[in-house]
Design an enzyme around this catalytic site. Structure first.
Site, PDB file in Angstrom:
ATOM      1  N   GLY A  35      -1.277   4.174  -1.215  1.00 24.63           N
ATOM      2  CA  GLY A  35      -1.013   4.847   0.104  1.00 24.63           C
ATOM      3  C   GLY A  35      -0.768   3.264   1.040  1.00 24.63           C
ATOM      4  N   ASN A  36      -0.385   3.596   2.241  1.00 22.33           N
ATOM      5  CA  ASN A  36      -0.068   2.658   3.161  1.00 22.33           C
ATOM      6  C   ASN A  36      -0.618   2.868   4.468  1.00 22.33           C
ATOM      7  OD1 ASN A  36       1.761   4.096   5.149  1.00 22.33           O
ATOM      8  ND2 ASN A  36       2.698   4.493   3.048  1.00 22.33           N
ATOM      9  N   ARG A  37      -0.685   1.764   5.311  1.00 19.58           N
ATOM     10  CA  ARG A  37      -1.162   1.517   6.598  1.00 19.58           C
ATOM     11  C   ARG A  37      -0.819   2.322   7.725  1.00 19.58           C
ATOM     12  NH1 ARG A  37      -5.146  -2.187   6.315  1.00 19.58           N
ATOM     13  NH2 ARG A  37      -4.926  -3.898   4.818  1.00 19.58           N
TER      14      ARG A  37
END
Ligand code: CTP
Ligand code: CA
Length: 252
Positions: free
Chosen positions: A33-35
């Site tokens: 995933g990402n932030r």
């Protein structure tokens, strides 16, 4: 925040906003995933509703409450986000891709949880995801007869008017991208704007605690066929309103 006092300049416009960040499954319990928090996309959705638009918000893995007055579709993977955005875009006037979309996903997803007792871990092989923003730009290019759409008021359709294209099925009049860059911000942004065939590209510099998960943001909005607009550091709603000012101007 009080959303009164905004111009009602998006009344009658159907707007799709994607927000958050996609997750790509490794196995049933793990993902890449990402932030992205979704705050900027939600600010865009809220302010568009306040300015009178009919808003569809496609939210990827966001833990924020649904904005009042927007139709919300929740998704997880890039494949799901793509399907929801492309479907909603069929009759949209404006599409804003504020979501952080995973560029890559695991080439294979394990059906069962990977166990420590399976031995030494296998490397995770990645494969490229489709580029949704580029696909929207390409779809518009094809459906508008192969001509590059420079601006709503300057559309190269033989015998047609700007509104023929703006109202054509599956052809959003305005396509907006976001770009997070760590270096050569403007040069990378200009290249990206051209490559993706969008009308506006909101370029953020990331790193040093900027942008992700914070209520404030600063950006440069690159405009196809126009001068860039600097938006000073401030609430994400201010950046959202700056985007809507430019979008409304494209319809004027
Ligand atoms: N985007 C998309 N589909 C992808 C990747 C990105 O629609 N598979 C959209 C994002 O939502 C954003 C824009 O494209 O609006 C730019 O994303 P960015 O990650 O900055 O650009 P990339 O083309 O992926 O290039 P890179 O990450 O290598 O800088
Ligand atoms: Ca990317």
């Amino acid at each position: 925040r009080v959303l009164r006092g905004r111009p009602r300049d998006l009344v009658g416009r159907k707007i799709v906003v994607s927000a958050g960040g996609t997750r790509e499954a490794i196995d049933p319990v793990r993902y890449i995933g990402n932030r992205s928090s979704g705050l900027q996309g939600y600010a865009l959705a809220r302010t568009a509703v306040a300015r009178g638009a009919e808003v569809t918000l496609v939210a990827a893995n966001v833990t924020l409450p649904d904005p009042a007055g927007a139709a919300v579709t929740r998704v997880q993977s890039t494949a799901e986000l793509r399907e929801a955005v492309l479907a909603a875009s069929e009759d949209a006037d404006v599409v804003v891709m504020a979501a952080a979309v995973a560029d890559f996903r695991p080439a294979a997803r394990h059906d069962t949880k990977i166990k420590k007792t399976d031995g030494e871990p296998e490397p995770i092989r990645l494969t490229k995801n489709p580029d949704i923003l580029a696909e929207l730009g390409e779809r518009r290019r094809q459906r508008s007869g192969g001509a590059a759409v420079v601006a709503v008021a300057d559309v190269a359709v033989p015998g047609g008017s700007a509104m023929d294209v703006a109202g054509a099925k599956g052809v959003p009049a305005v396509i907006v991208g976001f770009a997070a860059e760590t270096h050569d911000v403007l040069a990378n942004g200009q290249a990206k704007l051209a490559r993706k065939g969008c009308d506006l590209l909101v370029v953020n510099q990331v790193g040093e605690g900027l942008a992700f998960g914070t209520p404030d943001n600063a950006a440069t909005v690159l405009v196809a066929g126009g001068d860039p607009v600097e938006v000073p550091f401030g609430p994400k709603e201010d950046l959202a309103d700056a985007v809507w000012d430019l979008v409304a101007a494209r319809f004027a």
